[in-house]
Design a protein around this motif. Structure first.
Motif, PDB file in Angstrom:
ATOM      1  N   TYR A 137       0.617  -1.088   0.161  1.00 24.86           N
ATOM      2  CA  TYR A 137       0.038   0.074  -0.282  1.00 24.86           C
ATOM      3  C   TYR A 137       0.980   1.270   0.080  1.00 24.86           C
ATOM      4  CZ  TYR A 137      -3.996  -2.437   0.832  1.00 24.86           C
ATOM      5  OH  TYR A 137      -5.480  -3.683   0.598  1.00 24.86           O
ATOM      6  N   SER A 138       1.980   1.153   0.397  1.00 26.77           N
ATOM      7  CA  SER A 138       3.203   2.266   0.724  1.00 26.77           C
ATOM      8  C   SER A 138       3.502   2.495  -1.329  1.00 26.77           C
ATOM      9  CB  SER A 138       3.834   1.998   2.041  1.00 26.77           C
ATOM     10  OG  SER A 138       4.022   2.127   3.300  1.00 26.77           O
ATOM     11  N   ALA A 139       4.008   1.447  -1.342  1.00 25.40           N
ATOM     12  CA  ALA A 139       4.165   2.145  -2.859  1.00 25.40           C
ATOM     13  C   ALA A 139       3.098   2.211  -3.981  1.00 25.40           C
ATOM     14  CB  ALA A 139       4.243  -0.089  -2.994  1.00 25.40           C
ATOM     15  N   LYS A 140       1.943   1.681  -4.044  1.00 22.33           N
ATOM     16  CA  LYS A 140       0.746   2.123  -4.531  1.00 22.33           C
ATOM     17  C   LYS A 140       0.468   3.953  -3.572  1.00 22.33           C
ATOM     18  CE  LYS A 140      -1.651  -2.363  -4.668  1.00 22.33           C
ATOM     19  NZ  LYS A 140      -3.073  -2.808  -4.358  1.00 22.33           N
ATOM     20  N   PHE A 141       0.476   4.299  -2.964  1.00 22.90           N
ATOM     21  CA  PHE A 141       0.921   5.462  -2.674  1.00 22.90           C
ATOM     22  C   PHE A 141       1.721   6.762  -3.111  1.00 22.90           C
ATOM     23  CE2 PHE A 141       1.895   8.808   0.499  1.00 22.90           C
ATOM     24  CZ  PHE A 141      -0.201   9.685   0.241  1.00 22.90           C
ATOM     25  N   ALA A 142       3.047   6.008  -2.794  1.00 18.51           N
ATOM     26  CA  ALA A 142       4.087   6.459  -3.407  1.00 18.51           C
ATOM     27  C   ALA A 142       3.954   6.831  -5.295  1.00 18.51           C
ATOM     28  CB  ALA A 142       5.081   5.649  -3.489  1.00 18.51           C
ATOM     29  N   LEU A 143       3.719   5.694  -6.422  1.00 23.10           N
ATOM     30  CA  LEU A 143       2.765   6.036  -7.240  1.00 23.10           C
ATOM     31  C   LEU A 143       1.456   7.084  -7.632  1.00 23.10           C
ATOM     32  CD1 LEU A 143       3.679   2.373  -8.079  1.00 23.10           C
ATOM     33  CD2 LEU A 143       4.656   4.200  -9.502  1.00 23.10           C
ATOM     34  N   ALA A 144       0.763   6.603  -6.595  1.00 24.91           N
ATOM     35  CA  ALA A 144      -0.712   7.221  -6.941  1.00 24.91           C
ATOM     36  C   ALA A 144      -0.400   8.925  -6.738  1.00 24.91           C
ATOM     37  CB  ALA A 144      -1.861   5.891  -6.255  1.00 24.91           C
ATOM     38  N   PHE A 145       0.412   8.826  -5.043  1.00 23.33           N
ATOM     39  CA  PHE A 145       0.166  10.778  -5.065  1.00 23.33           C
ATOM     40  C   PHE A 145       0.082  11.651  -5.944  1.00 23.33           C
ATOM     41  CE2 PHE A 145       2.177  13.871  -2.968  1.00 23.33           C
ATOM     42  CZ  PHE A 145       0.839  14.783  -2.113  1.00 23.33           C
ATOM     43  N   PRO A 146       2.090  11.543  -6.326  1.00 25.56           N
ATOM     44  CA  PRO A 146       2.681  12.582  -7.413  1.00 25.56           C
ATOM     45  C   PRO A 146       0.983  13.045  -8.629  1.00 25.56           C
ATOM     46  CG  PRO A 146       4.254  10.690  -6.828  1.00 25.56           C
ATOM     47  CD  PRO A 146       2.819  10.627  -6.267  1.00 25.56           C
ATOM     48  N   LEU A 147       0.784  11.284  -9.396  1.00 24.39           N
ATOM     49  CA  LEU A 147       0.061  11.886 -10.355  1.00 24.39           C
ATOM     50  C   LEU A 147      -1.388  12.215  -9.568  1.00 24.39           C
ATOM     51  CD1 LEU A 147      -0.547  11.137 -13.306  1.00 24.39           C
ATOM     52  CD2 LEU A 147      -2.242   8.778 -12.251  1.00 24.39           C
ATOM     53  N   SER A 148      -2.101  11.891  -8.604  1.00 20.12           N
ATOM     54  CA  SER A 148      -2.743  12.775  -8.468  1.00 20.12           C
ATOM     55  C   SER A 148      -2.854  14.268  -8.152  1.00 20.12           C
ATOM     56  CB  SER A 148      -4.001  11.949  -7.435  1.00 20.12           C
ATOM     57  OG  SER A 148      -3.326  11.680  -6.232  1.00 20.12           O
ATOM     58  N   TYR A 149      -1.715  14.367  -6.975  1.00 27.44           N
ATOM     59  CA  TYR A 149      -1.521  15.768  -6.500  1.00 27.44           C
ATOM     60  C   TYR A 149      -1.282  16.777  -7.747  1.00 27.44           C
ATOM     61  CZ  TYR A 149       0.480  19.857  -3.996  1.00 27.44           C
ATOM     62  OH  TYR A 149       0.700  21.087  -3.932  1.00 27.44           O
ATOM     63  N   HIS A 150      -0.834  16.232  -8.256  1.00 25.26           N
ATOM     64  CA  HIS A 150      -0.092  17.463 -10.159  1.00 25.26           C
ATOM     65  C   HIS A 150      -1.407  17.534 -10.757  1.00 25.26           C
ATOM     66  CE1 HIS A 150       3.190  18.913 -12.554  1.00 25.26           C
ATOM     67  NE2 HIS A 150       2.140  18.128 -13.409  1.00 25.26           N
ATOM     68  N   THR A 151      -2.662  16.949 -11.275  1.00 22.61           N
ATOM     69  CA  THR A 151      -3.830  16.287 -11.810  1.00 22.61           C
ATOM     70  C   THR A 151      -4.848  17.666 -11.588  1.00 22.61           C
ATOM     71  OG1 THR A 151      -3.137  13.983 -12.702  1.00 22.61           O
ATOM     72  CG2 THR A 151      -5.216  15.256 -12.955  1.00 22.61           C
ATOM     73  N   TRP A 152      -4.808  16.917  -9.889  1.00 29.35           N
ATOM     74  CA  TRP A 152      -5.605  18.491  -8.974  1.00 29.35           C
ATOM     75  C   TRP A 152      -5.037  19.583  -9.001  1.00 29.35           C
ATOM     76  CZ3 TRP A 152     -10.412  17.392  -9.481  1.00 29.35           C
ATOM     77  CH2 TRP A 152     -10.570  15.710 -10.060  1.00 29.35           C
ATOM     78  N   ASN A 153      -4.138  19.376  -8.781  1.00 27.02           N
ATOM     79  CA  ASN A 153      -3.388  21.449  -8.605  1.00 27.02           C
ATOM     80  C   ASN A 153      -3.103  21.338 -10.283  1.00 27.02           C
ATOM     81  OD1 ASN A 153      -2.141  22.983  -6.796  1.00 27.02           O
ATOM     82  ND2 ASN A 153      -0.157  22.340  -8.005  1.00 27.02           N
ATOM     83  N   GLY A 154      -2.941  21.389 -10.660  1.00 27.22           N
ATOM     84  CA  GLY A 154      -2.897  21.721 -12.534  1.00 27.22           C
ATOM     85  C   GLY A 154      -4.624  22.001 -12.287  1.00 27.22           C
ATOM     86  N   VAL A 155      -5.323  21.080 -12.317  1.00 28.46           N
ATOM     87  CA  VAL A 155      -7.492  21.668 -12.094  1.00 28.46           C
ATOM     88  C   VAL A 155      -6.997  22.946 -11.341  1.00 28.46           C
ATOM     89  CG1 VAL A 155      -8.838  20.518 -11.937  1.00 28.46           C
ATOM     90  CG2 VAL A 155      -7.618  19.136 -12.659  1.00 28.46           C
ATOM     91  N   ARG A 156      -6.404  22.872 -10.503  1.00 28.23           N
ATOM     92  CA  ARG A 156      -6.893  23.732  -9.663  1.00 28.23           C
ATOM     93  C   ARG A 156      -6.507  25.353 -10.243  1.00 28.23           C
ATOM     94  NH1 ARG A 156      -4.054  27.417  -6.151  1.00 28.23           N
ATOM     95  NH2 ARG A 156      -2.066  25.816  -6.632  1.00 28.23           N
ATOM     96  N   HIS A 157      -5.518  25.200 -11.008  1.00 28.15           N
ATOM     97  CA  HIS A 157      -4.891  26.430 -11.480  1.00 28.15           C
ATOM     98  C   HIS A 157      -5.823  26.612 -12.321  1.00 28.15           C
ATOM     99  CE1 HIS A 157      -1.460  28.560 -12.198  1.00 28.15           C
ATOM    100  NE2 HIS A 157      -1.662  28.600 -13.951  1.00 28.15           N
ATOM    101  N   LEU A 158      -5.902  26.122 -13.208  1.00 24.72           N
ATOM    102  CA  LEU A 158      -6.604  26.254 -14.233  1.00 24.72           C
ATOM    103  C   LEU A 158      -8.019  27.368 -13.941  1.00 24.72           C
ATOM    104  CD1 LEU A 158      -5.958  23.717 -16.697  1.00 24.72           C
ATOM    105  CD2 LEU A 158      -5.664  26.174 -16.854  1.00 24.72           C
ATOM    106  N   VAL A 159      -8.882  27.058 -13.046  1.00 26.63           N
ATOM    107  CA  VAL A 159      -9.755  27.200 -12.362  1.00 26.63           C
ATOM    108  C   VAL A 159     -10.415  28.698 -11.602  1.00 26.63           C
ATOM    109  CG1 VAL A 159     -11.663  26.902 -11.045  1.00 26.63           C
ATOM    110  CG2 VAL A 159     -11.036  25.305 -11.804  1.00 26.63           C
TER     111      VAL A 159
END
Length: 107
Positions: free
Chosen positions: A85-107
């Protein structure tokens, strides 16, 4: 005839020295804020994602076996659920954070 770049630069620095202006502040004087931290994190996750995708693509091209072979090799290690689960989190967190932060910036 015009002056050379070296002469212009010398004149510029002499003028600034005589005017006794302060130098530009270094970044360490700024107090960290949430937007600043989010910007740094966004850039960091972007670099991590680009490196990860590049390394994964390079590995897919250069490694001799197909992906299922390496997946079976990882499964045979019998890693504990906490590490998985730590490895899954390490893979999923950068993708989700970068995506949602980019959407937040665009909005």
């Amino acid at each position: 005839m015009g002056t050379t770049a070296k002469e212009e630069m010398t004149h510029f620095w002499e003028k600034n020295t005589k005017s006794n202006r302060p130098l530009s502040p270094h970044i360490t004087i700024y107090k960290w804020s949430l937007p600043m931290a989010m910007s740094v994190m966004h850039r960091g996750t972007g670099v991590a994602l680009s490196l990860g995708v590049s390394l994964f693509g390079l590995a897919a091209l250069l490694l001799p076996e197909q992906f299922p072979h390496y997946l079976a090799m990882v499964k045979s290690l019998s890693l504990g659920p906490a590490l998985i689960y730590s490895a899954k989190f390490a893979l999923a967190f950068p993708l989700s954070y970068h995506t949602w932060n980019g959407v937040r910036h665009l909005v």
